[in-house]
Design a protein around this motif. Structure first.
Motif, PDB file in Angstrom:
ATOM      1  N   ALA A   1      11.077  -1.864  -2.595  1.00 17.29           N
ATOM      2  CA  ALA A   1      12.412  -2.126  -2.059  1.00 17.29           C
ATOM      3  C   ALA A   1      12.764  -1.156  -0.941  1.00 17.29           C
ATOM      4  CB  ALA A   1      13.448  -2.042  -3.187  1.00 17.29           C
ATOM      5  N   ALA A   2      12.441   0.116  -1.138  1.00 21.29           N
ATOM      6  CA  ALA A   2      12.751   1.121  -0.118  1.00 21.29           C
ATOM      7  C   ALA A   2      11.929   0.900   1.149  1.00 21.29           C
ATOM      8  CB  ALA A   2      12.495   2.519  -0.675  1.00 21.29           C
TER       9      ALA A   2
ATOM     10  N   ASP B   1       0.828  -1.208   0.000  1.00 16.69           N
ATOM     11  CA  ASP B   1       0.000   0.000   0.000  1.00 16.69           C
ATOM     12  C   ASP B   1       0.866   1.264   0.000  1.00 16.69           C
ATOM     13  OD1 ASP B   1      -2.308  -1.498  -0.002  1.00 16.69           O
ATOM     14  OD2 ASP B   1      -2.739  -1.221   2.136  1.00 16.69           O
ATOM     15  N   THR B   2       1.875   1.276   0.857  1.00 16.75           N
ATOM     16  CA  THR B   2       2.750   2.451   0.963  1.00 16.75           C
ATOM     17  C   THR B   2       3.519   2.675  -0.323  1.00 16.75           C
ATOM     18  OG1 THR B   2       2.983   2.086   3.355  1.00 16.75           O
ATOM     19  CG2 THR B   2       4.627   3.496   2.283  1.00 16.75           C
ATOM     20  N   ALA B   3       4.036   1.597  -0.895  1.00 15.42           N
ATOM     21  CA  ALA B   3       4.818   1.712  -2.136  1.00 15.42           C
ATOM     22  C   ALA B   3       3.958   2.204  -3.290  1.00 15.42           C
ATOM     23  CB  ALA B   3       5.451   0.373  -2.479  1.00 15.42           C
TER      24      ALA B   3
ATOM     25  N   LEU C   1      15.729 -11.056 -14.342  1.00 17.32           N
ATOM     26  CA  LEU C   1      15.826 -11.075 -12.882  1.00 17.32           C
ATOM     27  C   LEU C   1      16.566  -9.851 -12.359  1.00 17.32           C
ATOM     28  CD1 LEU C   1      15.619 -12.712 -10.157  1.00 17.32           C
ATOM     29  CD2 LEU C   1      17.840 -13.694 -10.769  1.00 17.32           C
ATOM     30  N   TRP C   2      15.997  -9.252 -11.302  1.00 17.81           N
ATOM     31  CA  TRP C   2      16.663  -8.174 -10.567  1.00 17.81           C
ATOM     32  C   TRP C   2      16.591  -8.493  -9.088  1.00 17.81           C
ATOM     33  CZ3 TRP C   2      14.695  -4.811  -6.798  1.00 17.81           C
ATOM     34  CH2 TRP C   2      15.553  -3.782  -6.410  1.00 17.81           C
ATOM     35  N   VAL C   3      17.703  -8.287  -8.389  1.00 20.45           N
ATOM     36  CA  VAL C   3      17.768  -8.539  -6.954  1.00 20.45           C
ATOM     37  C   VAL C   3      18.200  -7.256  -6.263  1.00 20.45           C
ATOM     38  CG1 VAL C   3      18.808  -9.913  -5.113  1.00 20.45           C
ATOM     39  CG2 VAL C   3      18.361 -10.955  -7.348  1.00 20.45           C
ATOM     40  N   GLN C   4      17.456  -6.857  -5.241  1.00 22.85           N
ATOM     41  CA  GLN C   4      17.798  -5.655  -4.488  1.00 22.85           C
ATOM     42  C   GLN C   4      19.205  -5.767  -3.918  1.00 22.85           C
ATOM     43  OE1 GLN C   4      15.511  -5.149  -0.938  1.00 22.85           O
ATOM     44  NE2 GLN C   4      15.979  -2.984  -0.724  1.00 22.85           N
ATOM     45  N   ASP C   5      20.002  -4.713  -4.137  1.00 24.84           N
ATOM     46  CA  ASP C   5      21.390  -4.672  -3.663  1.00 24.84           C
ATOM     47  C   ASP C   5      22.223  -5.789  -4.273  1.00 24.84           C
ATOM     48  OD1 ASP C   5      20.689  -2.542  -1.985  1.00 24.84           O
ATOM     49  OD2 ASP C   5      20.076  -3.923  -0.410  1.00 24.84           O
ATOM     50  N   GLY C   6      21.752  -6.338  -5.390  1.00 24.96           N
ATOM     51  CA  GLY C   6      22.497  -7.428  -6.024  1.00 24.96           C
ATOM     52  C   GLY C   6      23.666  -6.911  -6.832  1.00 24.96           C
TER      53      GLY C   6
END
Length: 245
Positions: free
Chosen positions: A86-87, A42-44, A189-194
């Motif tokens: 992510a944030a 919801d926030t995002a 594919l994407w990974v946070q901080d990857g």
């Protein structure tokens, strides 16, 4: 806007999310994950300027499947919404014990769907579910230790990310092959901080690295060539000398 439920055959963007290791917690832990997952989404969405009340959503305790109406821009969902998720996960997980962190898999697929007696049928709802539960996405989240791993269908990647319709750099995604049941397609594919280095061949060309320099080292001076000419003079009134050129 109120929920926009597809009434017949349509083409829509589908998003699916799932919380990692939900079943390993007790009742209170599971309820906490449910609340936090909805809060994060919801926030995002609000931060990205999206309207979740207009989405057709199916809750699954530790997961959610959503069909987005046409007025929700695909590029915004793929870009700003993912970044905001992510944030928000980073904010919510700050200070939590490792086992209490909310870690999420997310998948996105655009395609045909049609409402049925017990949900939706068609390539889009099936495809997003196959991506979400793929070995590649699960393994990426498990091995990275990150809070979020995202898998985009190839159609979405080629239509939004690759042509630079988002702020993503194309080489931030890695091409994988997903084979789940009858599903056999490429995905991104994407990974946070990857680690985004050394991606697939489609990635950013690697530039040769220059060796580091010492800022205190003296600047090398160009070498000068010295030509020596010796001349002999027989006059007693002339001094002998050497001339450098």
């Amino acid at each position: 806007p109120s929920m926009c439920v597809p009434k017949g055959l349509s083409r829509n963007l589908c998003i699916a999310v799932d919380a990692r290791k939900y079943g390993s917690g007790d009742d209170q832990a599971q309820l906490s994950i449910q609340r936090l997952l909805v809060q994060v989404l919801d926030t995002a969405a609000a931060a990205a300027g999206l309207h979740r009340l207009s989405w057709t959503r199916q809750a699954g305790s530790d997961s959610e499947f959503a069909i987005l109406p046409p007025h929700e821009p695909e590029a915004v969902v793929v870009d700003r919404f993912v970044r905001e998720v992510a944030a928000e996960l980073r904010r919510q997980n700050r200070g939590r014990l490792p086992e209490a962190r909310l870690r999420v898999r997310m998948a996105a697929y655009f395609g045909r769907l049609v409402p049925g007696e017990n949900g939706f049928a068609g390539p889009a709802p099936v495809g997003v579910n196959r991506l979400l539960n793929s070995r590649e996405l699960r393994q990426a989240l498990d091995e990275s230790g990150s809070d979020l791993a995202v898998l985009l269908s190839e159609h979405i990647y080629l239509d939004t990310v690759a042509p630079l319709h988002t702020t993503w750099r194309p080489w931030e995604f890695r091409k994988v092959r997903v084979q789940e049941k009858e599903f056999d397609q490429n995905a991104w594919l994407w990974v946070q901080d990857g680690d985004t280095a050394a991606r697939a061949d489609e990635g950013e060309p690697q530039q040769p690295q220059r060796p580091p320099t010492d800022p205190l080292a003296p600047t090398p001076q160009p070498q000068q060539s010295v030509h020596t000419t010796v001349q002999q003079v027989s006059s007693p009134n002339v001094v002998f000398g050497i001339q450098n050129k």
